[in-house]
Design an enzyme around this catalytic site. Structure first.
Site, PDB file in Angstrom:
ATOM      1  N   GLY A  85       0.759  -1.244   0.000  1.00  0.00           N
ATOM      2  CA  GLY A  85       0.000   0.000   0.000  1.00  0.00           C
ATOM      3  C   GLY A  85       0.786   1.288   0.000  1.00  0.00           C
ATOM      4  O   GLY A  85       0.209   2.363  -0.178  1.00  0.00           O
ATOM      5  N   GLU A 103       3.933  -6.709   1.603  1.00  0.00           N
ATOM      6  CA  GLU A 103       3.390  -7.057   0.288  1.00  0.00           C
ATOM      7  C   GLU A 103       3.370  -5.847  -0.644  1.00  0.00           C
ATOM      8  O   GLU A 103       2.324  -5.495  -1.190  1.00  0.00           O
ATOM      9  CB  GLU A 103       1.955  -7.584   0.443  1.00  0.00           C
ATOM     10  N   PRO A 104       4.498  -5.183  -0.832  1.00  0.00           N
ATOM     11  CA  PRO A 104       4.471  -3.990  -1.685  1.00  0.00           C
ATOM     12  C   PRO A 104       4.338  -4.364  -3.164  1.00  0.00           C
ATOM     13  O   PRO A 104       4.911  -5.359  -3.619  1.00  0.00           O
ATOM     14  CB  PRO A 104       5.837  -3.351  -1.430  1.00  0.00           C
ATOM     15  N   GLY A 105       3.577  -3.588  -3.880  1.00  0.00           N
ATOM     16  CA  GLY A 105       3.470  -3.772  -5.328  1.00  0.00           C
ATOM     17  C   GLY A 105       3.894  -2.484  -6.009  1.00  0.00           C
ATOM     18  O   GLY A 105       5.027  -2.316  -6.469  1.00  0.00           O
ATOM     19  N   ARG A 106       2.978  -1.516  -5.982  1.00  0.00           N
ATOM     20  CA  ARG A 106       3.176  -0.241  -6.671  1.00  0.00           C
ATOM     21  C   ARG A 106       4.485   0.443  -6.310  1.00  0.00           C
ATOM     22  O   ARG A 106       5.179   0.986  -7.167  1.00  0.00           O
ATOM     23  CB  ARG A 106       2.008   0.688  -6.298  1.00  0.00           C
ATOM     24  N   ARG A 165      -5.972   2.735 -15.855  1.00  0.00           N
ATOM     25  CA  ARG A 165      -6.057   3.503 -14.613  1.00  0.00           C
ATOM     26  C   ARG A 165      -6.752   4.877 -14.759  1.00  0.00           C
ATOM     27  O   ARG A 165      -7.579   5.215 -13.934  1.00  0.00           O
ATOM     28  CB  ARG A 165      -4.672   3.667 -13.970  1.00  0.00           C
ATOM     29  N   TYR A 193      -9.961   5.108 -12.451  1.00  0.00           N
ATOM     30  CA  TYR A 193      -9.841   5.854 -11.189  1.00  0.00           C
ATOM     31  C   TYR A 193      -9.597   7.341 -11.404  1.00  0.00           C
ATOM     32  O   TYR A 193      -9.329   8.060 -10.443  1.00  0.00           O
ATOM     33  CB  TYR A 193      -8.664   5.326 -10.342  1.00  0.00           C
ATOM     34  N   CYS A 241     -13.960   2.764 -28.515  1.00  0.00           N
ATOM     35  CA  CYS A 241     -15.230   3.467 -28.720  1.00  0.00           C
ATOM     36  C   CYS A 241     -15.964   3.684 -27.405  1.00  0.00           C
ATOM     37  O   CYS A 241     -17.014   3.097 -27.160  1.00  0.00           O
ATOM     38  CB  CYS A 241     -16.078   2.705 -29.722  1.00  0.00           C
ATOM     39  N   GLU A 242     -15.378   4.491 -26.553  1.00  0.00           N
ATOM     40  CA  GLU A 242     -15.989   4.877 -25.280  1.00  0.00           C
ATOM     41  C   GLU A 242     -15.449   6.255 -24.912  1.00  0.00           C
ATOM     42  O   GLU A 242     -14.254   6.507 -25.081  1.00  0.00           O
ATOM     43  CB  GLU A 242     -15.580   3.925 -24.151  1.00  0.00           C
TER      44      GLU A 242
HETATM   45  N1  LLP Z   1      -1.614  -6.943  -0.709  1.00  0.00           N
HETATM   46  C1  LLP Z   1      -2.919  -7.066  -0.972  1.00  0.00           C
HETATM   47  C2  LLP Z   1      -3.704  -8.029  -0.214  1.00  0.00           C
HETATM   48  C3  LLP Z   1      -3.503  -6.261  -1.960  1.00  0.00           C
HETATM   49  O1  LLP Z   1      -4.804  -6.372  -2.217  1.00  0.00           O
HETATM   50  C4  LLP Z   1      -2.708  -5.336  -2.680  1.00  0.00           C
HETATM   51  C5  LLP Z   1      -3.278  -4.500  -3.716  1.00  0.00           C
HETATM   52  C6  LLP Z   1      -1.335  -5.264  -2.379  1.00  0.00           C
HETATM   53  C7  LLP Z   1      -0.820  -6.082  -1.373  1.00  0.00           C
HETATM   54  C8  LLP Z   1      -0.399  -4.346  -3.080  1.00  0.00           C
HETATM   55  O2  LLP Z   1      -0.733  -3.013  -2.895  1.00  0.00           O
HETATM   56  P1  LLP Z   1       0.258  -1.868  -3.408  1.00  0.00           P
HETATM   57  O3  LLP Z   1       1.532  -1.989  -2.609  1.00  0.00           O
HETATM   58  O4  LLP Z   1       0.483  -2.074  -4.859  1.00  0.00           O
HETATM   59  O5  LLP Z   1      -0.463  -0.610  -3.129  1.00  0.00           O
HETATM   60  N2  LLP Z   1      -5.462  -1.302  -9.570  1.00  0.00           N
HETATM   61  C9  LLP Z   1      -5.312  -0.280  -8.552  1.00  0.00           C
HETATM   62  C10 LLP Z   1      -4.631  -0.805  -7.326  1.00  0.00           C
HETATM   63  C11 LLP Z   1      -5.316  -2.018  -6.717  1.00  0.00           C
HETATM   64  C12 LLP Z   1      -4.633  -2.535  -5.492  1.00  0.00           C
HETATM   65  C13 LLP Z   1      -5.157  -3.868  -5.135  1.00  0.00           C
HETATM   66  N3  LLP Z   1      -4.538  -4.502  -4.033  1.00  0.00           N
HETATM   67  C14 LLP Z   1      -4.554   0.887  -9.162  1.00  0.00           C
HETATM   68  O6  LLP Z   1      -4.205   0.838 -10.330  1.00  0.00           O
HETATM   69  O7  LLP Z   1      -4.334   1.888  -8.490  1.00  0.00           O
END
Ligand code: LLP
Length: 417
Positions: free
Chosen positions: A239, A273-276, A312, A316, A342-343
């Site tokens: 997050g 659990e970092p993603g972004r 995105r 959003y 086409c939107e």
């Molecule tokens: N762990 C869990 C259980 C999650 O549901 C998520 C993201 C993460 C970790 C990773 O979160 P991050 O570190 O990336 O913030 N599609 C949306 C974001 C959806 C996030 C879903 N869950 C966007 O493009 O902003």
């Protein structure tokens, strides 16, 4: 800091001129910088160097094999939410003991797959799921390591669609129910209670909501201890936000300091659990201007990428900065940059001052490494785009562009037609 910079008016990924990538691979194309991926992973991992921890990269943000492999090579684990993500991560070489499995809708076959793989921990999101995991594990003669994903009812202050830790969200077990479920879990035959988990939302730009949630979970951990339930893992979720425009998210090091301070007396192994935060600014989407159209009230720049390639902004209202690959435009113009879908929701930029792109010009949408390709589709029968990874002065295609033949792969014309 990322490695997409101008050199003599031309935009580069590390030491590769982006225009050279397009010349070889075509457009649109996602381009990732290996140095940026590594740098961001190390910054996050390094923030917790002083405590036992595992960085379980959240596969959903970008699940491309070469991206996963980059982090696995650095010792990373993964956070998965489906059997498909588990398959991808295993293919990329992840250590099963560094896999945590979240998500509110785990199917029987996915649970079985994860158990047979020997993953570290299921992050359980409902009472019924807990029972189900125990049943399946017992049938297989196994014990499933579990954490309960506790919904702490804390507002992360982000977009409603990516807010997950409020009571009315579908995620986790509410904090008032969680103790009961821990008690029940401890008595279930197929379950080994090993952790506690939270994930309150995405693109957080403040540390307080994380710390507030941790404080709430700490009270629970204390009570569990008194009941004789001793945990080993504290999964703090993902997050942590990034800068897309003028946001000022904390640096991983500052986030780390506060999380370590909040968790230090627990003596638990931390999981993240970092993603972004790791992939977001390590990738861009490069597209080409097809046409422009000027109206009294509005200017449009039509490009060859659309909401199917980068969803995105449509979904959003997200901001992605746009940069010209060649800085030779004549000034700025206020325009919408739109795709071929086409939107009317098919825009990548809305009412913003951008370079005065003309037909044939190339542009890069920045900060597209997370939830970019991963959320792309072939809507309007547009083949999904290619992906390229750059390392120093070299680049490789890490995913071929889909072909039009791919579009009907798996389809069968009904025999009664
Ligand atoms: N762990 C869990 C259980 C999650 O549901 C998520 C993201 C993460 C970790 C990773 O979160 P991050 O570190 O990336 O913030 N599609 C949306 C974001 C959806 C996030 C879903 N869950 C966007 O493009 O902003």
């Amino acid at each position: 800091m990322n490695h997409f910079q101008y050199k003599a008016n031309e935009l580069y990924a590390e030491d590769v001129r982006l225009a050279d990538i397009v010349a070889k691979v075509g457009s649109p194309v996602y381009v990732y910088s290996h140095a940026t991926l590594e740098r961001h992973f190390k910054a996050f991992d390094g923030a917790f160097a002083s405590v036992p921890h595992t960085v379980c990269y959240s596969v959903k943000a970008n699940s491309t094999q070469s991206v996963l492999k980059t982090f696995i090579n650095l010792g990373g684990g993964v956070d998965i939410v489906s059997g498909g993500e588990l398959y991808r991560a295993l293919k990329a070489g992840v250590d099963p003991k560094k896999v945590v499995y979240s998500g509110v809708g785990k199917k029987d076959e996915e649970i079985e797959y994860a158990l047979n793989t020997g993953i570290l921990m299921f992050n359980v999101e409902s009472e019924q799921e807990l029972t189900r995991i125990s049943e399946i594990a017992s049938r297989l003669g196994k014990k499933a390591g579990i954490a309960i994903r506790v919904n702490p009812d804390v507002d992360p202050g982000t977009h409603p669609y990516i807010t997950t830790g409020l009571k009315n969200a579908k995620f986790g077990i509410t904090i008032d129910r969680a103790m009961e479920e821990y008690k029940r879990a401890a008595g279930l035959p197929g379950i080994e209670v090993i952790g506690i988990d939270m994930h309150i939302g995405s693109q957080l730009t403040k540390v307080n909501p994380f710390v507030d949630s941790i404080e709430k979970l700490k009270v629970m951990i204390g009570k569990l201890k008194e009941m004789g339930i001793n945990l080993q893992y504290f999964d703090c979720g993902g997050g942590l936000g990034i800068q897309y425009n003028n946001e000022e998210p904390p640096l991983p090091a500052d986030y780390g300091k506060e999380i370590i301070a909040a968790t230090k007396d627990l003596g638990l192994h931390l999981v993240f659990e970092p993603g972004r935060n790791i992939v977001g600014n390590a990738g861009i989407l490069v597209a080409r201007c097809l046409y422009t159209k000027a109206r009294d009230e509005k200017n449009f720049i039509m490009i060859d990428a659309g909401m199917n390639d980068l969803a995105r902004p449509a979904l959003y209202g997200s901001f992605h900065s746009v940069q010209a690959l060649k800085k030779d435009q004549d000034g700025l113009i206020t325009a919408d940059i739109v795709g071929p879908i086409c939107e009317s929701g098919d825009f990548l930029v809305k009412d913003r001052e951008v370079p005065m792109f003309k037909q044939g010009d190339l542009m890069a949408f920045m900060s597209a490494g997370a939830y970019g390709f991963a959320m792309s589709s072939s809507y309007n029968s547009r083949p999904r785009v290619a992906e390229v990874m750059v390392k120093g002065g070299a680049f490789e295609i890490i995913r071929e562009r889909e072909t039009i033949e791919d579009l009907i792969k798996g389809e069968k014309v009904a025999t009664f037609l």
